[in-house]
Design a protein around this motif. Structure first.
Motif, PDB file in Angstrom:
ATOM      1  N   ILE A   1       0.848  -1.196   0.000  1.00 42.75           N
ATOM      2  CA  ILE A   1       0.000   0.000   0.000  1.00 42.75           C
ATOM      3  C   ILE A   1       0.881   1.242   0.000  1.00 42.75           C
ATOM      4  O   ILE A   1       1.854   1.334   0.754  1.00 42.75           O
ATOM      5  CB  ILE A   1      -0.937   0.016   1.223  1.00 42.75           C
ATOM      6  N   TRP A   2       0.541   2.194  -0.866  1.00 43.14           N
ATOM      7  CA  TRP A   2       1.259   3.460  -0.994  1.00 43.14           C
ATOM      8  C   TRP A   2       0.305   4.592  -0.687  1.00 43.14           C
ATOM      9  O   TRP A   2      -0.916   4.446  -0.797  1.00 43.14           O
ATOM     10  CB  TRP A   2       1.823   3.610  -2.412  1.00 43.14           C
ATOM     11  N   ARG A   3       0.846   5.728  -0.289  1.00 41.31           N
ATOM     12  CA  ARG A   3       0.005   6.861   0.088  1.00 41.31           C
ATOM     13  C   ARG A   3       0.565   8.166  -0.485  1.00 41.31           C
ATOM     14  O   ARG A   3       1.745   8.250  -0.805  1.00 41.31           O
ATOM     15  CB  ARG A   3      -0.091   6.983   1.611  1.00 41.31           C
ATOM     16  N   ILE A   4      -0.318   9.149  -0.595  1.00 37.20           N
ATOM     17  CA  ILE A   4       0.179  10.475  -0.941  1.00 37.20           C
ATOM     18  C   ILE A   4       1.191  10.889   0.118  1.00 37.20           C
ATOM     19  O   ILE A   4       1.093  10.474   1.277  1.00 37.20           O
ATOM     20  CB  ILE A   4      -0.954  11.524  -1.022  1.00 37.20           C
ATOM     21  N   ASP A   5       2.191  11.674  -0.293  1.00 34.27           N
ATOM     22  CA  ASP A   5       3.035  12.314   0.713  1.00 34.27           C
ATOM     23  C   ASP A   5       2.188  13.413   1.326  1.00 34.27           C
ATOM     24  O   ASP A   5       2.087  14.520   0.805  1.00 34.27           O
ATOM     25  CB  ASP A   5       4.313  12.868   0.076  1.00 34.27           C
ATOM     26  N   GLU A   6       1.520  13.052   2.416  1.00 36.31           N
ATOM     27  CA  GLU A   6       0.468  13.879   3.006  1.00 36.31           C
ATOM     28  C   GLU A   6       0.943  15.314   3.215  1.00 36.31           C
ATOM     29  O   GLU A   6       2.001  15.547   3.787  1.00 36.31           O
ATOM     30  CB  GLU A   6       0.061  13.298   4.361  1.00 36.31           C
ATOM     31  N   PRO A   7       0.152  16.289   2.733  1.00 34.30           N
ATOM     32  CA  PRO A   7       0.504  17.690   3.006  1.00 34.30           C
ATOM     33  C   PRO A   7       0.677  17.913   4.503  1.00 34.30           C
ATOM     34  O   PRO A   7      -0.119  17.448   5.304  1.00 34.30           O
ATOM     35  CB  PRO A   7      -0.695  18.464   2.449  1.00 34.30           C
ATOM     36  N   VAL A   8       1.749  18.608   4.863  1.00 39.71           N
ATOM     37  CA  VAL A   8       2.071  18.807   6.269  1.00 39.71           C
ATOM     38  C   VAL A   8       1.090  19.747   6.937  1.00 39.71           C
ATOM     39  O   VAL A   8       0.712  19.583   8.079  1.00 39.71           O
ATOM     40  CB  VAL A   8       3.518  19.334   6.408  1.00 39.71           C
ATOM     41  N   ASP A   9       0.652  20.752   6.219  1.00 39.47           N
ATOM     42  CA  ASP A   9      -0.338  21.674   6.779  1.00 39.47           C
ATOM     43  C   ASP A   9      -1.094  22.330   5.638  1.00 39.47           C
ATOM     44  O   ASP A   9      -0.722  22.241   4.485  1.00 39.47           O
ATOM     45  CB  ASP A   9       0.319  22.738   7.661  1.00 39.47           C
ATOM     46  N   GLN A  10      -2.196  22.954   5.987  1.00 40.77           N
ATOM     47  CA  GLN A  10      -2.956  23.734   5.027  1.00 40.77           C
ATOM     48  C   GLN A  10      -3.022  25.148   5.592  1.00 40.77           C
ATOM     49  O   GLN A  10      -3.818  25.456   6.462  1.00 40.77           O
ATOM     50  CB  GLN A  10      -4.346  23.146   4.826  1.00 40.77           C
ATOM     51  N   GLY A  11      -2.105  25.988   5.121  1.00 38.99           N
ATOM     52  CA  GLY A  11      -1.920  27.308   5.708  1.00 38.99           C
ATOM     53  C   GLY A  11      -3.134  28.205   5.577  1.00 38.99           C
ATOM     54  O   GLY A  11      -3.954  28.078   4.672  1.00 38.99           O
ATOM     55  N   ILE A  12      -3.271  29.123   6.518  1.00 39.02           N
ATOM     56  CA  ILE A  12      -4.339  30.127   6.475  1.00 39.02           C
ATOM     57  C   ILE A  12      -3.868  31.294   5.634  1.00 39.02           C
ATOM     58  O   ILE A  12      -2.802  31.859   5.852  1.00 39.02           O
ATOM     59  CB  ILE A  12      -4.695  30.600   7.897  1.00 39.02           C
ATOM     60  N   ILE A  13      -4.656  31.642   4.636  1.00 40.57           N
ATOM     61  CA  ILE A  13      -4.264  32.685   3.700  1.00 40.57           C
ATOM     62  C   ILE A  13      -4.317  34.061   4.360  1.00 40.57           C
ATOM     63  O   ILE A  13      -5.256  34.400   5.078  1.00 40.57           O
ATOM     64  CB  ILE A  13      -5.204  32.688   2.472  1.00 40.57           C
TER      65      ILE A  13
END
Length: 573
Positions: free
Chosen positions: A100-112
């Motif tokens: 099983i492989w996964r996306i390299d999960e985004p570390v954060d979703q910054g606030i604009i």
């Protein structure tokens, strides 16, 4: 031997056992499934051979390098043990679990920071897209990070200068092997690849007879249908960095204004997928003769099936760009696949920030990671026609894929050794990436296109170092104790570079370490973990190296011992 020593040895053993257990547990695979490759596909009694292990052939997958079989077993069976037993059969080339492989999960979703949206830039060619001003990876003003982080002006991929030469071409085709693409996104739809035979053909019919039905914009290998629509957002984010359309009064601009984006979905809407689906996606892209494959995923172990299909793509002249990973670790010591495959078309990508530093989450490797690219707080397209800020080596990878696409649109394809040399030697050397990437560089697309090779500091070879015995060994007590902090300064007159040679080095990984700095006190690197054999520190410029050993208050290992330094006395002009 004291009771304390025995106790500590037991703790060391326990930590190692736990580490092995955790590593094994981290390797996931689909229960009851093996991938089997036969040495000779003329074997007539395949089912008979497999049934000897209580298995059944579920599917035969026809690849460019031969057939691969998906074999099913009882879900309670130990797949690794069966694979090991099967591999002993003379007819079988290899057998392995369907990992099983996964996306390299985004570390954060910054606030604009909305205040940045109104800023205007007065330069030459500038896309009119309303949010171009916060795409610091393309043009870094030092103050246009979408979350407001302060940066270093010019620490970008030099896209504006490159766009004076080319903004891309629809003749260049890039496969995004990921969670799919929102092919209806207003910033992407005009750059989507179209299979005209399927678009103009009959629904439910394989009009072009390529083995896939209704594959108009690519294919969904996760769900086995012709609709690679992104239900996650990750693949669409990567696609926007590569090829969001310029000057359409929509959102953002990609590295390429013109390109054909092929959506190859093997990761589900939850962000995971199997080796077999990844193999089929890469095989599809190779048959389509794409120019570049962009791969922002990982997490599995070494897979022979995956290695083989990437090698076939390499032999077809296709570049395979892969995320180095988000584990903050050294890929030289612990491989991250597929980025760590030693195939000549693989380009592994680390992530850097607007401040021109390696991102804190980014994996790195002096021998194994080719280049750094913008990956922290990257604003791009997402599913549903939207936009968002993500961070990760997943975001750095499409910057490199798009840059290589721009290069190909201007120069045409290059053989892999020339392409790799360009990526390495046209990157801009920055001290932050020294010993973190192969040449200590970050991506510069203008240099890549024009083959401009900036000057780099001289790098000594192994034969250039002169061994100097230390007056007193630099070593810990054995084993060392909790909560230690030991400092030492070593000065060797007339030295231009110094590094330390450790005969033995065993500390608790990440938590107990030796820190190395120069006379100015700026930390160059840290050394931690259990090393096999002799290990060297990174070099420090000047005649002085400062050392600092720190241990926490948990597990203590044997420690370290260095009796010699190695020195460079002369640096060529």
């Amino acid at each position: 031997m004291t009771k304390l020593w025995l106790y500590r040895q037991f703790l060391i053993f326990l930590v190692l056992v736990i580490a092995v257990f955790n590593t094994a547990r981290a390797v996931e695979y689909i229960k009851g499934e093996l991938l089997v490759k036969f040495k000779d596909d003329s074997v007539k009694n395949i089912n008979g051979l497999i049934k000897g292990f209580d298995g059944n052939v579920e599917r035969k997958v026809q690849l460019l390098n031969g057939n691969l079989y998906l074999v099913k077993f009882d879900q309670k069976s130990d797949m690794k043990q069966i694979a090991s037993q099967l591999a002993k059969a003379s007819e079988i080339e290899y057998a392995e679990p369907n990992y099983i492989w996964r996306i390299d999960e985004p570390v954060d979703q910054g606030i604009i920071n909305d205040q940045l949206f109104g800023d205007e830039l007065n330069l030459g060619y500038l896309p009119s897209d309303p949010q171009f001003n916060i795409l610091w990876g393309l043009h870094n003003t030092g103050k246009n990070d979408p979350t407001g982080m302060v940066g270093v002006a010019g620490a970008d991929i030099n896209a504006l200068k490159a766009w004076d030469l080319t903004t891309g071409s629809r003749a260049v085709r890039i496969a995004i092997i990921d969670t799919g693409i929102d092919y209806n996104h207003p910033d992407l739809k005009n750059n989507m690849w179209e299979n005209t035979a399927e678009k103009n053909g009959k629904p439910g019919v394989d009009d072009d007879q390529n083995g896939f039905v209704d594959d108009i914009h690519g294919y969904d290998f996760a769900n086995k249908d012709g609709d690679p629509m992104d239900g996650h957002g990750h693949g669409t984010h990567c696609s926007g960095t590569i090829g969001a359309i310029h000057n359409n009064n929509q959102g953002v601009a990609g590295v390429m204004d013109q390109v054909e984006l092929v959506g190859l979905k093997f990761l589900t809407d939850s962000g995971s997928g199997s080796t077999l689906d990844a193999v089929e996606a890469i095989n599809y892209a190779t048959k389509l003769n794409v120019d570049v494959m962009s791969n922002s995923w990982g997490g599995g172990p070494y897979s022979q099936a995956l290695f083989d299909v990437i090698k076939v793509a390499s032999e077809a002249g296709i570049i395979f760009v892969a995320a180095a990973g988000n584990a903050s670790s050294n890929n030289d010591d612990a491989s991250q696949y597929p980025a760590s495959y030693e195939v000549e078309n693989v380009i592994a990508v680390a992530s850097h920030t607007i401040a021109d530093n390696l991102s804190s989450f980014s994996c790195y490797g002096k021998k194994s990671v080719e280049v750094a690219a913008p990956g922290s707080n990257i604003y791009s397209t997402v599913k549903g026609g939207g936009y968002a800020t993500y961070s990760g080596t997943s975001m750095a990878t499409p910057h490199v894929a798009g840059a290589l696409g721009l290069m190909i649109s201007h120069t045409g394809r290059l053989v892999h050794n020339e392409m790799r040399e360009r990526v390495l030697l046209t990157s801009n050397y920055v001290k932050s990436y020294k010993n973190k990437t192969v040449t200590g560089g970050r991506l510069d697309v203008y240099n890549l296109i024009t083959d401009t090779r900036p000057p780099r500091p001289w790098e000594p070879g192994e034969n250039d170092w002169v061994t100097v015995p230390l007056n007193k060994p630099f070593e810990s007590i054995h084993p060392y104790t909790d909560g230690m902090e030991v400092e030492r300064t070593i000065t060797i007159p007339n030295a231009k570079m110094i590094r330390l040679k450790f005969n033995r080095f065993e500390t608790e990984a990440k938590y107990d370490y030796v820190e190395f700095s120069g006379k100015d006190g700026v930390v160059v690197s840290k050394l931690s973990g259990i090393k096999v054999g002799v290990v060297h520190s990174d070099e420090v410029l000047g005649d002085t190296i400062k050392l600092k050993f720190v241990s926490d208050i948990s597990i203590s290992f044997w420690g370290f011992m260095a009796e010699e330094a190695e020195v460079i006395y002369n640096i060529p002009e």
